[in-house]
Design a protein around this motif. Structure first.
Motif, PDB file in Angstrom:
ATOM      1  N   ARG A   1     -26.557  67.678 -15.426  1.00 16.30           N
ATOM      2  CA  ARG A   1     -25.162  67.790 -15.004  1.00 16.30           C
ATOM      3  C   ARG A   1     -24.834  66.631 -14.055  1.00 16.30           C
ATOM      4  O   ARG A   1     -23.875  65.918 -14.272  1.00 16.30           O
ATOM      5  CB  ARG A   1     -24.891  69.129 -14.313  1.00 16.30           C
ATOM      6  CG  ARG A   1     -24.856  70.313 -15.256  1.00 16.30           C
ATOM      7  CD  ARG A   1     -23.670  70.282 -16.209  1.00 16.30           C
ATOM      8  NE  ARG A   1     -22.397  70.319 -15.498  1.00 16.30           N
ATOM      9  CZ  ARG A   1     -21.206  70.167 -16.086  1.00 16.30           C
ATOM     10  NH1 ARG A   1     -21.124  69.963 -17.405  1.00 16.30           N
ATOM     11  NH2 ARG A   1     -20.095  70.209 -15.386  1.00 16.30           N
ATOM     12  N   LYS A   2     -25.606  66.481 -12.991  1.00 15.98           N
ATOM     13  CA  LYS A   2     -25.386  65.313 -12.122  1.00 15.98           C
ATOM     14  C   LYS A   2     -25.809  64.067 -12.904  1.00 15.98           C
ATOM     15  O   LYS A   2     -26.392  64.163 -13.989  1.00 15.98           O
ATOM     16  CB  LYS A   2     -26.141  65.451 -10.799  1.00 15.98           C
ATOM     17  CG  LYS A   2     -27.657  65.296 -10.887  1.00 15.98           C
ATOM     18  CD  LYS A   2     -28.286  65.448  -9.497  1.00 15.98           C
ATOM     19  CE  LYS A   2     -29.814  65.345  -9.579  1.00 15.98           C
ATOM     20  NZ  LYS A   2     -30.442  66.202 -10.601  1.00 15.98           N
TER      21      LYS A   2
ATOM     22  N   ARG B   1     -25.500  74.620  -7.861  1.00 14.50           N
ATOM     23  CA  ARG B   1     -24.233  74.572  -7.159  1.00 14.50           C
ATOM     24  C   ARG B   1     -23.117  74.370  -8.174  1.00 14.50           C
ATOM     25  O   ARG B   1     -23.277  73.612  -9.141  1.00 14.50           O
ATOM     26  CB  ARG B   1     -24.227  73.426  -6.138  1.00 14.50           C
ATOM     27  CG  ARG B   1     -23.061  73.569  -5.192  1.00 14.50           C
ATOM     28  CD  ARG B   1     -23.184  72.764  -3.948  1.00 14.50           C
ATOM     29  NE  ARG B   1     -22.116  73.128  -3.030  1.00 14.50           N
ATOM     30  CZ  ARG B   1     -21.767  72.426  -1.974  1.00 14.50           C
ATOM     31  NH1 ARG B   1     -22.432  71.320  -1.663  1.00 14.50           N
ATOM     32  NH2 ARG B   1     -20.767  72.819  -1.195  1.00 14.50           N
ATOM     33  N   VAL B   2     -21.955  75.044  -7.952  1.00 16.85           N
ATOM     34  CA  VAL B   2     -20.807  74.899  -8.855  1.00 16.85           C
ATOM     35  C   VAL B   2     -19.655  74.214  -8.129  1.00 16.85           C
ATOM     36  O   VAL B   2     -19.627  74.136  -6.901  1.00 16.85           O
ATOM     37  CB  VAL B   2     -20.361  76.263  -9.426  1.00 16.85           C
ATOM     38  CG1 VAL B   2     -21.442  76.836 -10.346  1.00 16.85           C
ATOM     39  CG2 VAL B   2     -20.007  77.243  -8.313  1.00 16.85           C
ATOM     40  N   ARG B   3     -18.688  73.714  -8.933  1.00 17.06           N
ATOM     41  CA  ARG B   3     -17.686  72.821  -8.367  1.00 17.06           C
ATOM     42  C   ARG B   3     -16.643  73.530  -7.513  1.00 17.06           C
ATOM     43  O   ARG B   3     -16.193  72.993  -6.504  1.00 17.06           O
ATOM     44  CB  ARG B   3     -16.998  72.026  -9.497  1.00 17.06           C
ATOM     45  CG  ARG B   3     -16.194  70.814  -8.979  1.00 17.06           C
ATOM     46  CD  ARG B   3     -15.920  69.785 -10.068  1.00 17.06           C
ATOM     47  NE  ARG B   3     -17.115  69.438 -10.793  1.00 17.06           N
ATOM     48  CZ  ARG B   3     -18.006  68.507 -10.401  1.00 17.06           C
ATOM     49  NH1 ARG B   3     -17.810  67.824  -9.290  1.00 17.06           N
ATOM     50  NH2 ARG B   3     -19.075  68.284 -11.127  1.00 17.06           N
TER      51      ARG B   3
ATOM     52  N   VAL C   1     -22.548  71.665 -10.784  1.00 14.71           N
ATOM     53  CA  VAL C   1     -22.638  70.327 -10.186  1.00 14.71           C
ATOM     54  C   VAL C   1     -24.055  69.768 -10.311  1.00 14.71           C
ATOM     55  O   VAL C   1     -24.246  68.636 -10.711  1.00 14.71           O
ATOM     56  CB  VAL C   1     -22.207  70.374  -8.709  1.00 14.71           C
ATOM     57  CG1 VAL C   1     -22.465  69.040  -8.017  1.00 14.71           C
ATOM     58  CG2 VAL C   1     -20.740  70.772  -8.605  1.00 14.71           C
ATOM     59  N   ARG C   2     -25.002  70.635  -9.991  1.00 19.70           N
ATOM     60  CA  ARG C   2     -26.398  70.147  -9.992  1.00 19.70           C
ATOM     61  C   ARG C   2     -27.340  71.307  -9.737  1.00 19.70           C
ATOM     62  O   ARG C   2     -26.940  72.361  -9.242  1.00 19.70           O
ATOM     63  CB  ARG C   2     -26.610  69.086  -8.918  1.00 19.70           C
ATOM     64  CG  ARG C   2     -26.328  69.570  -7.503  1.00 19.70           C
ATOM     65  CD  ARG C   2     -27.076  68.743  -6.458  1.00 19.70           C
ATOM     66  NE  ARG C   2     -26.634  69.030  -5.107  1.00 19.70           N
ATOM     67  CZ  ARG C   2     -27.466  69.140  -4.066  1.00 19.70           C
ATOM     68  NH1 ARG C   2     -28.768  69.000  -4.222  1.00 19.70           N
ATOM     69  NH2 ARG C   2     -26.999  69.395  -2.851  1.00 19.70           N
TER      70      ARG C   2
ATOM     71  N   ALA D   1     -21.800  75.972   0.822  1.00 23.62           N
ATOM     72  CA  ALA D   1     -23.128  75.728   1.386  1.00 23.62           C
ATOM     73  C   ALA D   1     -22.942  75.184   2.786  1.00 23.62           C
ATOM     74  O   ALA D   1     -22.028  74.398   3.048  1.00 23.62           O
ATOM     75  CB  ALA D   1     -23.908  74.731   0.541  1.00 23.62           C
TER      76      ALA D   1
END
Lengths: 336, 336, 336, 336
Positions: D191-192, D77-79, D13-14, D129
């Motif tokens: 990514r973001k 962070r992953v989706r 994600v970012r 998180a």
């Protein structure tokens, strides 16, 4: 109309552009280009294609000359060419009228699908877009509000809850709301990683409330106002400058010569995380619409732009089905 | 009272400080110091001495606890010690009651002369002032509105023309007015090289309309508002943010817990040239009070602070002797 | 040359304008007008009269085409017409050559007196000036750096102490210095109520170091840089953006096509009080020239503009008589 | 090590947070919290968890006390929770050592996977998180640089082309490059929907060049510098303020007490469109690293933070495998 569960919606990337009908293109050009500083990407007799300084595709707004002010469509970019078929299937199943447009039907835009959506708006989906020159670092060219890009569509609907559910079915995330125990008065929903691509204001609809444009800093918002005052055109400033509680945007609302409402704002926030939390504002909090507690001018709740169907005819306007925020919120009187 | 021509007035350098009576000093401290970020120069039981971050003398505001909100005096700094005698002679000739105060009567201030001026305000003149630590480049300490220094007193008087003539006799220059063919509705007058040290608003008086404080940039004005919204104390924001036509100031007006009005503004201009021209605004120009054309909230015209005489008693308030700007100006309705 | 005590100096109001000789007026116009956004007050073959957006007199800069880049005069406005005679008497007594110019000799300027001052500069004094249109609130016209007005002249002199004493005899106040126990390396002196109208940098002189222009906010300084980068004319940016320790100014220095140095800055402070205190910076404090501690680029100390005498001939340049700040200050190396 | 085509990478994600080892936590706290104004989300003996004012998850930076300054991991962070398995499979196939961490191993973070990636960095992936309090509209609490959120990791690698290819295999988009016909000197990948989550600087590596934090306006960047000057801690300002050509960011680089480099910047742009175009800067354009053409200080290219392996041991540093940008770019001399 199909039956069974809805098919997957088209994968919408973001709100991309809107077409507005203006009654005097020369005067509209004066306002949008000379005063607000939008970039002219292309022009033809009776029509102007405009964008912000950061925009890398062909346009964010089309201004088309016509007999009556209106918004003829709200266009979303989709992730793949295949999403166009997905859009047709999705709206077919909803029983909505659709149309396919070949590439080039709109300059700068590839093949597109349009639909009369369940809320009464004509929405468009497209994937291919002509690239536009990169102007972000041409500070020498900037003028007016220095808007960077289109950010969102704010629409007036008689039933906000229905609008929310429809856009949820299109895969939009919810960032903020105005509500109380009984009613959802307003909602902000997103596909790109900002607070919104679309937002709903309760009222007689379908109508377009405003187009929202992002600028980078507060001084750009103030400059917009200062220029209008300088030209003794301050009556185009409807509301603001001020900060919204919702979204944290520092905003001004201006009205173009046909009354189309334009928001120039700065400073919202990132919403891309998978569990992005919803911020719910109580309708009684006077800061929700203006973080400084100022009363919202009545025209801002009452006035909006007529929208057109696929054939270019005005959509009939239904009175609100719900209690209006402006009649229950703290906006109608000063707290002090 | 003397006769013959008026003697030379004291050579006034600038508006320097005001004393306000507050009914709850702890709450006033919260607002002025914790929220607005004024620097505490000195404190004693029942009294606070405050200044801005650029101020190099002891204080710009004294907050003194008392039974009723009021403004007890408006103080001007004069160029030489001899100007105190000049002040006594000047006000004697006007038939105004005066008093001499020894050095140290007010902490940080040398010998002073006070007078009940012809407009009904208690004004003070002093030359010696204690130096204060230089904080302009202590960005680490800045908070709140980051006000730099006091700029002006705005007073409500029933007859603006008389106020203008009196301050002209004190050697003040005229920078801007609001007027029409018949009436002077408001005037801005200066000794230091800015737009004003004193300004007049027509209405029931004598009353103090507001104290004006200069900040360096627009974002300081906005931050003031943002902090008040953050604390859900937005009801202290009376008017603004916005830009004045008069003076070009980008402003916000806040009200302290006793209702004393404070302007935080930025961006006026230099007036030091010998032939500095007057800018005259027509009372019908909606931009004069708000360059963006917004209606002025009624409380801003109607409410103000009681002032005290030399003995600390409230001055009686006379109704206006002139047509009020708020009843003739375009402020009362939207132009659009 | 007279004897006895110096007569009273002319009562100087402020630094008002400078004439610069440029070798290519078209290119100078591009830089000053098209890029930096100065307002053209008047033009004639071979000469341009420019001002800032707040300036209410005819010009702040004259650009005159000539064979070699130079500064032909630095002009101060005086308080009364009689100050012109005072100027003649003052410079006569100093043994300086003077000249009287009739009104209109310089467009927009009344009768004037010029002198070759003891530091080797041609200075001018004038009282009458043609008014200029008020543009402060014409935000629609603003471009470039949006400079408001001229603020100061910075001159290079071989002996800063002598320059300080000469300007003290002209009635200038001292706001800030760079010094150590032995040497005065630089000084800032004022007539109007800002940090300076004139400042001295030690070095081979007489030369003009730069003209300083005030802008209202930091974003105007940054925009100046952004525009030059956009045009790939970034080599005109010599130093900054940054903040000076001295004066607190947030600055950028740019060089015009002839190498004339221009400072655009914001955020200094009021100096009008009778006992305004001097701020003395130690030459070893790396923050004095750049509050962020960055090394000053060598060209900034080394390069400057030739000045002309009353006949338009270049003044010979004397090497410095003192140790140079750039050889003792902390600028030559990083602190880290 | 597996064979065949690489499996799908984890859906990142970012960039989310980094852990830095600091040698004196009290002094690090002073710099990060008291001076820069980071929010303390949580603290424990020997460790601090910090975030920006817009951040809605637990932390953006962990500061852990240790013997030598280092960066122990860079976390993405992953989706979905399933992306953790995907990460293990992906790095296994690359022959990289991995480790699984249970939820709570890092406060505020759920189950995680760490890997020693092909570039020599320890990277972490997590989905869950803990939420953090929403502080964006607590303007009353803001201090220092007012950073909003972490934006990116900039890493030093001996071979930028390899780094680019590796991150491309992880699904990152390419926004900008510095290159010439032969060499890719630097690249920015995302990514973001911003310019980058990770960027590569060529040099001896693996090392962490800096952590990048977004602030909303230029005045926040300037305030960071002003505070450091105020405290006579200006030696912590390594480079800037200035604007990057690449990314358009207005930046400052500061070094914490252990030399860890922090960028505070504002003003990049949206990159979420499916065909977002790459902006390629020629290594000879002096604006690429500083849009104002200023020379980059040598330490900025030379110095960086040691990184640790999965066991907490310093990774050996390989000299660059390519010609360095700093030796070919125009940075080494002034254009003027």
């Amino acid at each position: 109309m199909g039956t069974g569960p809805l098919p997957s919606p088209p994968d919408i990337v973001r709100s991309a552009y809107a077409e507005l009908i203006v009654t005097d293109l020369a005067r509209a050009r004066w306002f949008w280009v000379d005063v607000l500083g939008f970039v002219v990407s292309e022009s033809a007799p009776g029509v102007l294609y405009l964008r912000g300084y950061d925009e890398l595709t062909h346009h964010n707004v089309i201004l088309t000359e016509g007999a009556e002010p209106a918004a003829s469509r709200l266009a979303f970019r989709v992730r793949t060419p295949g999403d166009l078929d997905q859009a047709v299937e999705f709206y077919d199943r909803l029983g909505c009228r659709t149309a396919r447009l070949p590439a080039g039907n709109t300059p700068g835009i590839g093949a597109a699908v349009r639909a009369e959506d369940p809320l009464g708006f004509t929405v468009e989906f497209f994937h291919d877009a002509a690239p536009a020159g990169r102007l972000q670092q041409r500070y020498d060219l900037r003028r007016g509000a220095e808007v960077a890009r289109i950010d969102h569509f704010n629409i007036v609907v008689p039933d906000v809850q229905s609008a929310y559910e429809y856009y949820r079915s299109l895969g939009f995330g919810l960032s903020e709301t105005i509500e109380d125990a009984q009613t959802l008065y307003a909602a902000w929903m997103y596909r790109k990683q900002t607070v919104h691509d679309v937002a709903f204001t309760g009222g007689a609809g379908p109508r377009l409330h405003h187009l929202g444009f992002f600028a980078h800093e507060t001084h750009h918002v103030l400059r917009t106002c200062d220029i209008l005052g300088s030209l003794h055109e301050e009556s185009h400033i409807e509301r603001g400058p001020g900060r919204h509680g919702v979204s944290n945007a520092f905003y001004v609302y201006v009205r173009d010569p046909d009354g189309h409402r334009i928001e120039v704002y700065t400073s919202d926030y990132y919403t891309g995380d998978p569990d992005h939390p919803v911020l719910r504002w109580d309708v009684s909090d006077p800061r929700r619409r203006d973080f400084y507690g100022h009363v919202v001018i009545p025209s801002w709740y009452a006035e909006a732009t007529t929208v057109l169907d696929l054939d270019g005819n005005p959509r009939p306007i239904a009175e609100q089905h719900q209690i209006l925020e402006s009649s229950v919120g703290a906006d109608g009187f000063r707290v002090r």
